[in-house]
Design a protein around this motif. Structure first.
Motif, short mmCIF file in Angstrom:
data_model
loop_
_atom_site.label_atom_id
_atom_site.label_comp_id
_atom_site.label_asym_id
_atom_site.label_seq_id
_atom_site.Cartn_x
_atom_site.Cartn_y
_atom_site.Cartn_z
N THR A 6 0.55 -1.43 -0.21
CA THR A 6 0.05 0.06 0.01
C THR A 6 1.04 1.16 -0.07
O THR A 6 0.67 2.28 -0.71
CB THR A 6 -0.90 0.09 1.35
N ARG A 7 1.97 1.31 0.76
CA ARG A 7 2.72 2.46 0.93
C ARG A 7 3.60 2.64 -0.27
O ARG A 7 3.73 3.77 -0.71
CB ARG A 7 3.86 2.32 1.95
N LEU A 8 4.04 1.20 -0.96
CA LEU A 8 4.65 1.57 -2.33
C LEU A 8 3.97 2.01 -3.42
O LEU A 8 4.32 2.88 -4.16
CB LEU A 8 5.38 0.17 -2.56
N PHE A 9 2.40 1.48 -3.41
CA PHE A 9 1.69 1.95 -4.53
C PHE A 9 1.49 3.64 -4.42
O PHE A 9 1.61 4.54 -5.25
CB PHE A 9 0.33 1.34 -4.35
N HIS A 10 1.34 4.17 -3.33
CA HIS A 10 1.09 5.57 -2.78
C HIS A 10 2.24 6.34 -3.55
O HIS A 10 1.99 7.33 -4.09
CB HIS A 10 0.92 5.60 -1.26
N TRP A 11 3.34 6.05 -2.94
CA TRP A 11 4.78 6.93 -3.45
C TRP A 11 5.09 6.68 -4.99
O TRP A 11 5.36 7.84 -5.61
CB TRP A 11 5.67 6.68 -2.55
N VAL A 12 4.84 5.39 -5.52
CA VAL A 12 4.94 5.18 -6.79
C VAL A 12 3.99 5.96 -7.54
O VAL A 12 4.09 6.69 -8.68
CB VAL A 12 5.01 3.85 -7.16
N ASN A 13 2.62 5.97 -7.21
CA ASN A 13 1.89 6.70 -7.72
C ASN A 13 2.04 8.12 -7.80
O ASN A 13 1.69 8.96 -8.93
CB ASN A 13 0.43 6.32 -7.13
N VAL A 14 2.39 8.85 -6.73
CA VAL A 14 2.87 10.29 -6.69
C VAL A 14 3.67 10.68 -7.62
O VAL A 14 3.66 11.25 -8.69
CB VAL A 14 3.23 10.45 -5.32
N MET A 15 4.68 9.71 -7.79
CA MET A 15 5.84 10.10 -8.50
C MET A 15 5.36 9.95 -10.13
O MET A 15 5.83 10.83 -10.92
CB MET A 15 7.06 9.08 -8.42
N LEU B 126 -1.59 0.85 -10.70
CA LEU B 126 -3.06 1.21 -10.41
C LEU B 126 -3.60 -0.34 -10.05
O LEU B 126 -4.34 -0.65 -9.44
CB LEU B 126 -3.62 2.01 -11.28
N ILE B 127 -3.41 -1.14 -11.32
CA ILE B 127 -4.00 -2.31 -11.16
C ILE B 127 -3.56 -3.28 -10.23
O ILE B 127 -4.20 -4.11 -9.52
CB ILE B 127 -3.50 -2.95 -12.85
N VAL B 128 -2.15 -3.26 -9.91
CA VAL B 128 -1.85 -4.06 -8.68
C VAL B 128 -2.63 -3.73 -7.53
O VAL B 128 -2.80 -4.23 -6.87
CB VAL B 128 -0.24 -3.75 -8.61
N ARG B 129 -2.74 -2.18 -7.56
CA ARG B 129 -3.29 -1.79 -6.29
C ARG B 129 -4.99 -2.04 -6.12
O ARG B 129 -5.43 -2.53 -5.21
CB ARG B 129 -3.26 -0.12 -6.07
N LEU B 130 -5.53 -2.21 -7.38
CA LEU B 130 -6.84 -2.78 -7.53
C LEU B 130 -7.00 -4.07 -6.81
O LEU B 130 -7.86 -4.43 -6.05
CB LEU B 130 -7.39 -2.35 -8.83
N VAL B 131 -6.11 -4.90 -7.26
CA VAL B 131 -5.98 -6.18 -6.87
C VAL B 131 -5.77 -6.28 -5.40
O VAL B 131 -6.29 -7.17 -4.50
CB VAL B 131 -5.06 -6.97 -7.70
N TRP B 132 -4.83 -5.56 -5.12
CA TRP B 132 -4.43 -5.30 -3.43
C TRP B 132 -5.78 -5.10 -2.75
O TRP B 132 -5.68 -5.17 -1.31
CB TRP B 132 -3.29 -4.62 -3.21
N GLY B 133 -6.61 -4.36 -3.11
CA GLY B 133 -7.62 -3.92 -2.57
C GLY B 133 -8.55 -4.92 -2.10
O GLY B 133 -9.53 -4.96 -1.20
N PHE B 134 -8.48 -6.13 -2.64
CA PHE B 134 -9.09 -7.22 -2.35
C PHE B 134 -8.47 -8.46 -1.60
O PHE B 134 -9.07 -9.17 -0.92
CB PHE B 134 -9.66 -8.10 -3.65
N VAL B 135 -7.24 -8.48 -1.74
CA VAL B 135 -6.55 -9.43 -0.99
C VAL B 135 -5.50 -8.84 0.16
O VAL B 135 -4.67 -9.53 0.80
CB VAL B 135 -5.69 -10.27 -1.99
N GLY B 136 -5.19 -7.64 0.12
CA GLY B 136 -4.22 -6.84 0.99
C GLY B 136 -4.73 -7.07 2.66
O GLY B 136 -5.65 -7.79 2.72
#
Length: 248
Positions: free
Chosen positions: A21-30, A74-84
């Protein structure tokens, strides 16, 4: 003499935001910043002296390549939204049937001078997360469509070439921004959808930037006034909570 009746509020550390989740956040920002930068150059390329077709295609290609990284993240985060973990899942970070009543309670507690603490997002934050996620998905989908129609890049580029090519023309021979071998009527049809997708894409980015500014302001305000440590939590994954969290 000290008052022995004063109640001390315990401060406890909780592991909340997991590494993905943290990785998605900061990669998404960049990636969003990079896309906005390249997109801005594309919009004002004439003023910047970039007038050659090769320069236009080069900027578009760079924008699309960064866009692929954005889409994958984003796709990885969408998947993680169900399995994280609990706090990464959409069932916890997005509004649900209880959010309206939670929001009313949250507002009433603030009005009463209380300071409700949340491990995840507070009820207002959940609506912000929903809006941002919808905008990110919209930007991704319209961007992929424009990648296919503008420079014939995957996943739609091959299908667009096959649709546009004249019957006696090899679809793979079609070149970006070149009408050679293109069916004029079909190109006009694609142009209408292409224009709509482009407008939605641009205005979704404008709205996203506005929400990002509001998000930054809200986070800083909450950090200073209501719940210290929420900024550092996006680096460490841990939140410091005073008392009992509302969403444990």
């Amino acid at each position: 003499m000290p008052n022995s009746n004063v109640t001390r509020i315990e401060i406890k550390s909780y592991a909340v935001w997991d590494k993905p989740t943290r990785l998605f956040h900061w990669v998404n920002v960049m990636l969003v910043l990079a896309l906005v930068l390249v997109g801005g150059i594309m919009m004002y390329r004439s003023e910047l002296g970039i007038t050659e077709l090769t320069g236009k295609i080069g900027l578009k290609t760079l924008h699309v390549c960064i866009g692929y990284a954005f889409a994958l993240n984003l796709i990885v985060r969408l998947v993680w939204g169900f399995v994280g973990n609990k706090y990464a899942r959409f069932s916890h970070i997005l509004p649900n049937a209880k959010t309206k009543s939670d929001l009313m309670l949250y507002k009433s507690e603030l009005a009463a001078g209380k300071n409700p603490q949340y491990l995840g997002h507070n009820p207002k934050g959940k609506f912000a997360v929903l809006a941002i996620m919808l905008l990110l998905v919209t930007i991704m989908l319209t961007g992929l469509f424009r990648a296919g129609t503008d420079i014939y890049y995957p996943p739609l580029g091959g299908a667009i070439q096959s649709y546009l090519a004249e019957s006696n023309v090899d679809p793979a021979s079609l070149q970006p921004y070149d009408a050679t071998g293109v069916n004029v009527e079909k190109a006009a049809t694609i142009k209408a959808f292409k224009g709509l997708a482009g407008e939605v894409h641009v205005y979704a980015v404008y709205l996203l930037l506005l929400l990002i500014l509001l998000h930054i302001f809200a986070v800083i305000y909450t950090e200073v006034k209501r719940q210290p440590g929420i900024i550092s939590a996006m680096f460490s994954g841990k939140k410091m909570i005073q008392g009992q969290p509302k969403d444990e």
